[in-house]
Design an enzyme around this catalytic site. Structure first.
Site, PDB file in Angstrom:
ATOM      1  N   PRO A 130     -49.059  38.208  38.802  1.00  0.00           N
ATOM      2  CA  PRO A 130     -48.608  36.849  39.131  1.00  0.00           C
ATOM      3  C   PRO A 130     -47.270  36.865  39.881  1.00  0.00           C
ATOM      4  CG  PRO A 130     -47.904  37.375  36.927  1.00  0.00           C
ATOM      5  CD  PRO A 130     -48.509  38.639  37.486  1.00  0.00           C
ATOM      6  N   TRP A 131     -46.896  35.713  40.407  1.00  0.00           N
ATOM      7  CA  TRP A 131     -45.696  35.622  41.249  1.00  0.00           C
ATOM      8  C   TRP A 131     -44.424  35.371  40.448  1.00  0.00           C
ATOM      9  CZ3 TRP A 131     -43.663  31.078  39.881  1.00  0.00           C
ATOM     10  CH2 TRP A 131     -44.543  30.108  39.385  1.00  0.00           C
ATOM     11  N   ASN A 132     -44.526  34.994  39.149  1.00  0.00           N
ATOM     12  CA  ASN A 132     -43.324  34.445  38.495  1.00  0.00           C
ATOM     13  C   ASN A 132     -42.256  35.506  38.204  1.00  0.00           C
ATOM     14  OD1 ASN A 132     -45.073  35.415  36.441  1.00  0.00           O
ATOM     15  ND2 ASN A 132     -44.029  34.178  34.922  1.00  0.00           N
ATOM     16  N   LYS A 155     -53.382  44.153  43.304  1.00  0.00           N
ATOM     17  CA  LYS A 155     -53.572  42.933  44.090  1.00  0.00           C
ATOM     18  C   LYS A 155     -52.519  41.936  43.620  1.00  0.00           C
ATOM     19  CE  LYS A 155     -55.326  38.656  43.806  1.00  0.00           C
ATOM     20  NZ  LYS A 155     -54.349  38.142  44.648  1.00  0.00           N
ATOM     21  N   ALA A 157     -50.056  38.381  43.809  1.00  0.00           N
ATOM     22  CA  ALA A 157     -50.280  36.948  44.067  1.00  0.00           C
ATOM     23  C   ALA A 157     -49.975  36.619  45.531  1.00  0.00           C
ATOM     24  CB  ALA A 157     -49.383  36.126  43.149  1.00  0.00           C
ATOM     25  N   GLU A 229     -53.373  38.738  30.123  1.00  0.00           N
ATOM     26  CA  GLU A 229     -52.073  38.221  29.683  1.00  0.00           C
ATOM     27  C   GLU A 229     -51.893  36.869  30.343  1.00  0.00           C
ATOM     28  OE1 GLU A 229     -49.086  41.200  30.351  1.00  0.00           O
ATOM     29  OE2 GLU A 229     -50.359  42.782  29.554  1.00  0.00           O
ATOM     30  N   LEU A 230     -52.123  35.810  29.566  1.00  0.00           N
ATOM     31  CA  LEU A 230     -52.263  34.482  30.169  1.00  0.00           C
ATOM     32  C   LEU A 230     -51.118  33.546  29.772  1.00  0.00           C
ATOM     33  CD1 LEU A 230     -56.126  34.308  29.530  1.00  0.00           C
ATOM     34  CD2 LEU A 230     -54.901  35.376  31.437  1.00  0.00           C
ATOM     35  N   CYS A 263     -43.555  33.312  31.507  1.00  0.00           N
ATOM     36  CA  CYS A 263     -44.704  33.201  30.610  1.00  0.00           C
ATOM     37  C   CYS A 263     -44.215  32.928  29.198  1.00  0.00           C
ATOM     38  CB  CYS A 263     -45.536  34.469  30.655  1.00  0.00           C
ATOM     39  SG  CYS A 263     -44.592  35.949  30.355  1.00  0.00           S
ATOM     40  N   GLU A 362     -49.166  23.905  29.316  1.00  0.00           N
ATOM     41  CA  GLU A 362     -48.087  24.699  29.904  1.00  0.00           C
ATOM     42  C   GLU A 362     -47.402  23.879  30.995  1.00  0.00           C
ATOM     43  OE1 GLU A 362     -49.255  28.395  31.869  1.00  0.00           O
ATOM     44  OE2 GLU A 362     -47.505  29.362  30.976  1.00  0.00           O
ATOM     45  N   PHE A 364     -44.369  25.086  32.662  1.00  0.00           N
ATOM     46  CA  PHE A 364     -43.960  26.130  33.602  1.00  0.00           C
ATOM     47  C   PHE A 364     -42.923  25.622  34.602  1.00  0.00           C
ATOM     48  CE2 PHE A 364     -45.287  30.207  35.788  1.00  0.00           C
ATOM     49  CZ  PHE A 364     -45.156  30.977  34.646  1.00  0.00           C
TER      50      PHE A 364
HETATM   51  P1  NAP Z   1     -52.714  32.596  38.678  1.00  0.00           P
HETATM   52  O1  NAP Z   1     -52.825  31.490  39.648  1.00  0.00           O
HETATM   53  O2  NAP Z   1     -53.772  32.712  37.644  1.00  0.00           O
HETATM   54  O3  NAP Z   1     -52.647  33.935  39.539  1.00  0.00           O
HETATM   55  C1  NAP Z   1     -52.403  35.206  38.966  1.00  0.00           C
HETATM   56  C2  NAP Z   1     -53.017  36.260  39.842  1.00  0.00           C
HETATM   57  O4  NAP Z   1     -54.447  36.178  39.751  1.00  0.00           O
HETATM   58  C3  NAP Z   1     -52.724  36.119  41.334  1.00  0.00           C
HETATM   59  O5  NAP Z   1     -52.701  37.402  41.903  1.00  0.00           O
HETATM   60  C4  NAP Z   1     -53.911  35.312  41.829  1.00  0.00           C
HETATM   61  O6  NAP Z   1     -54.144  35.480  43.199  1.00  0.00           O
HETATM   62  C5  NAP Z   1     -55.031  35.910  41.004  1.00  0.00           C
HETATM   63  N1  NAP Z   1     -56.128  34.990  40.732  1.00  0.00           N
HETATM   64  C6  NAP Z   1     -56.038  33.748  40.208  1.00  0.00           C
HETATM   65  N2  NAP Z   1     -57.275  33.211  40.053  1.00  0.00           N
HETATM   66  C7  NAP Z   1     -58.154  34.155  40.479  1.00  0.00           C
HETATM   67  C8  NAP Z   1     -59.567  34.206  40.574  1.00  0.00           C
HETATM   68  N3  NAP Z   1     -60.334  33.170  40.216  1.00  0.00           N
HETATM   69  N4  NAP Z   1     -60.149  35.331  41.057  1.00  0.00           N
HETATM   70  C9  NAP Z   1     -59.381  36.362  41.440  1.00  0.00           C
HETATM   71  N5  NAP Z   1     -58.028  36.387  41.384  1.00  0.00           N
HETATM   72  C10 NAP Z   1     -57.418  35.293  40.896  1.00  0.00           C
HETATM   73  O7  NAP Z   1     -51.320  32.569  37.910  1.00  0.00           O
HETATM   74  P2  NAP Z   1     -49.876  32.413  38.569  1.00  0.00           P
HETATM   75  O8  NAP Z   1     -49.705  30.986  38.939  1.00  0.00           O
HETATM   76  O9  NAP Z   1     -49.684  33.470  39.610  1.00  0.00           O
HETATM   77  O10 NAP Z   1     -48.933  32.809  37.357  1.00  0.00           O
HETATM   78  C11 NAP Z   1     -48.479  31.900  36.415  1.00  0.00           C
HETATM   79  C12 NAP Z   1     -49.284  32.009  35.136  1.00  0.00           C
HETATM   80  O11 NAP Z   1     -49.225  33.345  34.658  1.00  0.00           O
HETATM   81  C13 NAP Z   1     -48.728  31.160  34.025  1.00  0.00           C
HETATM   82  O12 NAP Z   1     -49.794  30.579  33.340  1.00  0.00           O
HETATM   83  C14 NAP Z   1     -48.009  32.176  33.142  1.00  0.00           C
HETATM   84  O13 NAP Z   1     -47.879  31.780  31.806  1.00  0.00           O
HETATM   85  C15 NAP Z   1     -48.889  33.356  33.278  1.00  0.00           C
HETATM   86  N6  NAP Z   1     -48.179  34.596  32.943  1.00  0.00           N
HETATM   87  C16 NAP Z   1     -48.465  35.199  31.756  1.00  0.00           C
HETATM   88  C17 NAP Z   1     -47.786  36.355  31.381  1.00  0.00           C
HETATM   89  C18 NAP Z   1     -48.053  37.030  30.063  1.00  0.00           C
HETATM   90  O14 NAP Z   1     -47.507  38.092  29.845  1.00  0.00           O
HETATM   91  N7  NAP Z   1     -48.843  36.465  29.177  1.00  0.00           N
HETATM   92  C19 NAP Z   1     -46.814  36.892  32.248  1.00  0.00           C
HETATM   93  C20 NAP Z   1     -46.555  36.248  33.450  1.00  0.00           C
HETATM   94  C21 NAP Z   1     -47.257  35.090  33.794  1.00  0.00           C
HETATM   95  P3  NAP Z   1     -53.646  34.345  44.256  1.00  0.00           P
HETATM   96  O15 NAP Z   1     -52.193  34.234  44.103  1.00  0.00           O
HETATM   97  O16 NAP Z   1     -54.052  34.905  45.559  1.00  0.00           O
HETATM   98  O17 NAP Z   1     -54.356  33.075  43.865  1.00  0.00           O
END
Ligand code: NAP
Length: 461
Positions: A130-132, A155, A157, A229-230, A263, A362, A364
């Site tokens: 993810p990007w955060n 891969k 974000a 890890e969501l 997160c 969330e 965020f």
């Molecule tokens: P996201 O939109 O789910 O994206 C995360 C990664 O997955 C990106 O590389 C994204 O690519 C890819 N992705 C998303 N949907 C996909 C799909 N249907 N098929 C294939 N690849 C997919 O999440 P985000 O906005 O980057 O990150 C924020 C979220 O991450 C928050 O909910 C946060 O709580 C969570 N997080 C959790 C943890 C933990 O340790 N539990 C740590 C950090 C962040 P693209 O960018 O190209 O869409």
């Protein structure tokens, strides 16, 4: 051709763009990773560990490039100097435990038998990041996976699309073979198609719950090992014996640092009624000290959110809560840089309750809700009233009480008198919709390897 695009939150313009790989080209990347894996795994562990550490060191040398680039991609103020502290702490720690974590578990070593369990690398590990915290979240899996003898495909974000490029550049310049650690640009469809084809032995996905569901669906029936890890909605609970100043300082930092895009950021706080008024007053004063602005300005302490669509979610949740009776205590006039788009003023809400999305979904963003509670039982019920479970932060002088309450919290990590921190010696894990699996610590190594049993009978008579 599909393009993967990063729109900068700094000015709303395209900052970087790369063509996405076709499915065939992506399969070639996987084939190269698979071919390189056995040789990589045959190298002595210490060589792999040292190469990973050299890669991390090389990335440190690239700070002048990496830090402003991060500000452009996702809005982190340059004042904070990137993510090097956590990045280095995690890389160094996993390096220090690699030999122990991967050593065989010997059950018997006698004249008659050698019986032991060895750890074997999975093979090709796919990391979706993810990007955060784009460097820190990636290194949690990349470093131990490589050290354990896997090859890795990353891969990243779209929002932080240059991060994968920089990591691979640093590691390859440091001597990691190019096919051992590769960066790819992929759209969602190709990502899912690769997983559905059983291309990987382990997939680590860090991101949203919806993204996690898509990955799980793609992997269905392939028996691919998954780490998910969501999201989170992490609570803080301030008890009547807490150190008030420390609680305000840590919890408000945990709620707002990185524009609240953590997160394990603090999203809701429950305060014992005896400290409630003072806690609220100090919290509002604390966040009012932020300087919201351009993250490339060295004076800025709060940057824009990574994209205006993320700020829109926060604004909508706040508006909905206020319409349902919540009170917003931070005066937006203190933050003239708030543009109604990605630049968003921090906010503290009171008179909130769990019927509001703001207290359940969330957020965020740099906004937090505070509720008054009368007892541990009430706080516990509220903390557990959530679809998520990543961390919970308890504030008390009584470690016994924190452990007792902690046992009843549905969460991955229980903190006492701290928050919003990943200890690389402990397992990073979650429950409920926060996902499953665990990274970092000895368990992180175990999840990136499989057990293989050796039952050797030395004498046949
Ligand atoms: P996201 O939109 O789910 O994206 C995360 C990664 O997955 C990106 O590389 C994204 O690519 C890819 N992705 C998303 N949907 C996909 C799909 N249907 N098929 C294939 N690849 C997919 O999440 P985000 O906005 O980057 O990150 C924020 C979220 O991450 C928050 O909910 C946060 O709580 C969570 N997080 C959790 C943890 C933990 O340790 N539990 C740590 C950090 C962040 P693209 O960018 O190209 O869409």
């Amino acid at each position: 051709m599909t393009m993967i695009t990063c729109v900068s939150p700094v000015n709303g313009e395209v900052y970087a763009e790369r063509p996405a790989l076709s499915l065939d080209a992506a399969k070639d990347v996987v084939a190269r990773a698979r071919k390189a894996q056995k040789d990589w795994a045959r190298r002595p562990l210490e060589d792999r560990v040292q190469l990973v550490l050299k890669g991390a060191a090389r990335l440190n040398e690239m700070a002048d490039l990496v830090v402003p680039e991060l500000a452009w991609q996702m809005g982190r103020p340059i004042k904070y100097g990137g993510e090097y502290r956590g990045f280095n702490e995690r890389s160094n720690y996993v390096a220090s435990i690699a030999a122990d974590a991967l050593s065989p578990m010997v059950v018997e070593d006698s004249a008659n038998f050698s019986r032991r369990i060895e750890r074997e690398p999975h093979g090709v590990v796919f990391v979706i990041a993810p990007w955060n915290y784009p460097y820190m979240t990636a290194i949690n899996t990349v470093a131990p996976a490589l050290m354990a003898g896997n090859t890795v495909i990353l891969k990243h974000a779209s929002q932080t699309l240059l991060v994968g490029e920089r990591l691979v550049q640093a590691f390859v310049e440091a001597g990691v073979p190019a096919d051992v650690f590769q960066n790819v640009y992929l759209d969602h469809e190709t990502t899912s198609a690769l997983i559905a084809a059983g291309s990987f032995n382990f997939v680590n996905f860090t991101g949203s719950v919806e993204g996690g569901r898509s990955i799980e669906r793609a992997a269905a029936g392939t028996f691919t090992n998954l780490g998910l890890e969501l999201g989170g909605k992490d609570p803080g609970y301030v008890m009547e014996d807490a150190d008030l100043e420390a609680a305000v300082d840590t919890l408000m930092d945990g709620a707002t640092y990185n524009s609240g895009q953590c997160c394990c950021g603090i999203e809701r706080i429950y305060v014992h009624e005896s400290l409630y008024d003072a806690f609220v007053e100090k919290s509002v004063a604390w966040v009012s000290n932020y300087k919201l602005g351009n993250p490339l300005d060295p004076e800025t302490t709060l940057g824009p959110m990574a994209h205006k669509r993320f700020a829109k979610v926060v604004r909508e949740q706040i508006a909905d809560a206020v319409a349902k009776g919540a009170k917003a205590l931070v005066d937006p006039k203190l933050f003239p840089a708030d543009d109604g788009g990605a630049y968003l003023a921090p906010q503290v809400l009171v008179d909130v309750n769990h019927s509001m999305a703001f207290m359940r979904e969330e957020t965020f963003g740099p906004a937090v809700g505070i509720m008054k509670v009368k007892s541990d039982a009430e706080a516990l019920e509220l903390m557990n009233d959530s679809p998520y479970g990543l961390t919970a932060s308890l504030w008390t002088k009584d470690a016994e009480r924190a452990s007792r309450i902690g046992r009843d919290i549905e969460t991955g990590t229980v903190f006492m008198n701290r928050a919003d921190y990943l200890d690389p010696a402990l397992c990073w894990t979650g429950v409920k919709e926060t996902g499953r699996g665990g990274s970092l610590s000895v368990m992180g190594f175990h999840n990136l390897t499989r057990p293989k049993s050796y039952h050797l009978k030395k004498v046949t008579a």
